[in-house]
Design a protein around this motif. Structure first.
Motif, PDB file in Angstrom:
ATOM      1  N   HIS A  14     -50.682   2.237   7.470  1.00 15.00           N
ATOM      2  CA  HIS A  14     -49.626   0.505   7.304  1.00 15.00           C
ATOM      3  C   HIS A  14     -48.816   1.037   8.381  1.00 15.00           C
ATOM      4  CE1 HIS A  14     -46.647  -1.939   5.882  1.00 15.00           C
ATOM      5  NE2 HIS A  14     -47.778  -2.442   4.719  1.00 15.00           N
ATOM      6  N   ASN A  15     -48.724  -0.616   8.735  1.00 15.10           N
ATOM      7  CA  ASN A  15     -47.442   0.241  10.074  1.00 15.10           C
ATOM      8  C   ASN A  15     -46.555   0.435   9.531  1.00 15.10           C
ATOM      9  OD1 ASN A  15     -49.609  -1.483  11.223  1.00 15.10           O
ATOM     10  ND2 ASN A  15     -49.163  -3.935  10.800  1.00 15.10           N
ATOM     11  N   SER A  16     -45.452  -0.066   7.799  1.00 18.88           N
ATOM     12  CA  SER A  16     -44.081   0.666   8.253  1.00 18.88           C
ATOM     13  C   SER A  16     -44.345   1.856   7.345  1.00 18.88           C
ATOM     14  CB  SER A  16     -43.872   0.026   6.349  1.00 18.88           C
ATOM     15  OG  SER A  16     -42.679   0.205   5.891  1.00 18.88           O
ATOM     16  N   PRO A  17     -43.134   3.066   7.820  1.00 17.33           N
ATOM     17  CA  PRO A  17     -42.813   4.465   7.334  1.00 17.33           C
ATOM     18  C   PRO A  17     -42.956   4.574   5.974  1.00 17.33           C
ATOM     19  CG  PRO A  17     -40.878   3.643   8.635  1.00 17.33           C
ATOM     20  CD  PRO A  17     -42.046   2.431   8.952  1.00 17.33           C
ATOM     21  N   ASN A  18     -42.262   3.418   5.331  1.00 12.55           N
ATOM     22  CA  ASN A  18     -41.952   3.136   3.924  1.00 12.55           C
ATOM     23  C   ASN A  18     -43.123   2.825   3.049  1.00 12.55           C
ATOM     24  OD1 ASN A  18     -39.446   4.080   4.693  1.00 12.55           O
ATOM     25  ND2 ASN A  18     -38.751   1.577   5.082  1.00 12.55           N
ATOM     26  N   VAL A  19     -44.171   2.734   3.627  1.00 11.82           N
ATOM     27  CA  VAL A  19     -45.178   2.538   2.483  1.00 11.82           C
ATOM     28  C   VAL A  19     -46.499   3.708   3.286  1.00 11.82           C
ATOM     29  CG1 VAL A  19     -47.142   1.033   1.945  1.00 11.82           C
ATOM     30  CG2 VAL A  19     -44.984  -0.030   2.808  1.00 11.82           C
ATOM     31  N   ASN A  20     -46.984   4.593   2.247  1.00 12.47           N
ATOM     32  CA  ASN A  20     -47.892   5.762   1.903  1.00 12.47           C
ATOM     33  C   ASN A  20     -48.467   5.284   0.737  1.00 12.47           C
ATOM     34  OD1 ASN A  20     -46.988   7.197   4.364  1.00 12.47           O
ATOM     35  ND2 ASN A  20     -44.568   6.825   2.935  1.00 12.47           N
ATOM     36  N   TYR A  55     -47.762  -5.054  -3.006  1.00 17.49           N
ATOM     37  CA  TYR A  55     -48.570  -4.888  -1.354  1.00 17.49           C
ATOM     38  C   TYR A  55     -48.781  -5.814  -0.488  1.00 17.49           C
ATOM     39  CZ  TYR A  55     -51.553  -2.066   2.397  1.00 17.49           C
ATOM     40  OH  TYR A  55     -51.730  -1.445   2.661  1.00 17.49           O
ATOM     41  N   VAL A  61     -40.241  -3.396  -0.214  1.00 18.53           N
ATOM     42  CA  VAL A  61     -39.422  -2.802   0.891  1.00 18.53           C
ATOM     43  C   VAL A  61     -40.309  -1.310   1.638  1.00 18.53           C
ATOM     44  CG1 VAL A  61     -37.326  -1.881   0.921  1.00 18.53           C
ATOM     45  CG2 VAL A  61     -37.020  -3.678   0.255  1.00 18.53           C
ATOM     46  N   GLU A  62     -40.211  -0.458   0.015  1.00 23.14           N
ATOM     47  CA  GLU A  62     -40.695   0.918   0.091  1.00 23.14           C
ATOM     48  C   GLU A  62     -42.272   1.306  -0.913  1.00 23.14           C
ATOM     49  OE1 GLU A  62     -39.709   5.748  -0.792  1.00 23.14           O
ATOM     50  OE2 GLU A  62     -38.376   3.504  -1.038  1.00 23.14           O
ATOM     51  N   SER A  85     -43.077   1.103  -6.137  1.00 22.91           N
ATOM     52  CA  SER A  85     -42.653   0.158  -5.670  1.00 22.91           C
ATOM     53  C   SER A  85     -41.642  -0.552  -5.504  1.00 22.91           C
ATOM     54  CB  SER A  85     -44.039  -1.390  -5.461  1.00 22.91           C
ATOM     55  OG  SER A  85     -43.894  -1.815  -6.555  1.00 22.91           O
TER      56      SER A  85
END
Length: 203
Positions: A14-20, A55, A61-62, A85
């Motif tokens: 995922h592009n966002s570091p807040n989505v793992n 998602y 946001v996270e 989430s």
């Protein structure tokens, strides 16, 4: 002897570091069809939870998704998928969903399939849970009447753990209400050759 199956951890990019997003996959099973069934069921359920948890929506946001292996022995695999989430507001939301498999065949079991056909497993499990609710003085949103026929559950060694989602029967701050039920307490209604029957043989 049936040994634990190999579990590998995978991640959805995922592009966002807040989505793992981490999830389990079964590997090296002797039966490739069973392995494919199990991994397909895991991915299908995970995607359903991700959709429910926003998602694919821009307001996300996270998000953190991970898993817990609750039972991996005697040919029975039971696991939890956990997805948190946050889309703004007072707090985020977490969903936990479980899957239970026979690793030889890849068959996934529902709660109903753990018990003999025609048995009133809903009534019996609900009665046990009602006692625990009173014993532990659990604060409820409304009067507890019964579990759903497809109530969330997992198997942990010699217990059947029935649980409820956030807000399902209790206020948010109570978290997830879990009710471990010893397999022997429901031995009279267990379906022969089901995962509970397999685990009960070792109690």
């Amino acid at each position: 002897m049936k040994f634990p199956v190999r579990i590998v951890t995978k991640k959805i990019p995922h592009n966002s570091p807040n989505v793992n997003i981490y999830f389990p996959a079964v590997a090296n099973l002797n039966n490739p069809d069973a392995q494919a069934k199990i991994n397909h069921a895991i991915m299908t359920l995970l995607n359903e939870i991700l959709i429910e948890q926003s998602y694919y929506k821009p307001e996300l946001v996270e998000m953190v998704a991970y898993y817990e292996i609750k039972n991996n022995q005697r040919g029975i695999l039971s696991l939890n998928l956990i997805v948190y989430s946050f889309t703004g507001g007072a707090h985020g939301m977490t969903i936990i969903k479980s899957l239970t498999f026979d690793t030889a065949s890849g068959k996934q079991y529902s709660l109903k399939e753990l018990f003999k056909e025609g048995s009133d497993y809903v009534k019996q499990l609900s009665a046990i849970i009602q006692v625990d609710i009173e014993k532990w003085n659990i604060q409820l949103l409304d009067e507890f009447k019964a579990i759903r026929p497809d109530q969330d559950f997992y198997i942990a060694d010699t217990s059947l753990v029935v649980y409820f989602q956030l807000y399902e029967i209790t206020p948010y701050y109570w978290g997830f209400p879990y009710f471990p039920i010893p397999i022997l307490d429901v031995a009279d209604i267990i379906m022969p050759n089901s995962p509970l029957d397999t685990m009960m043989a070792f109690t």
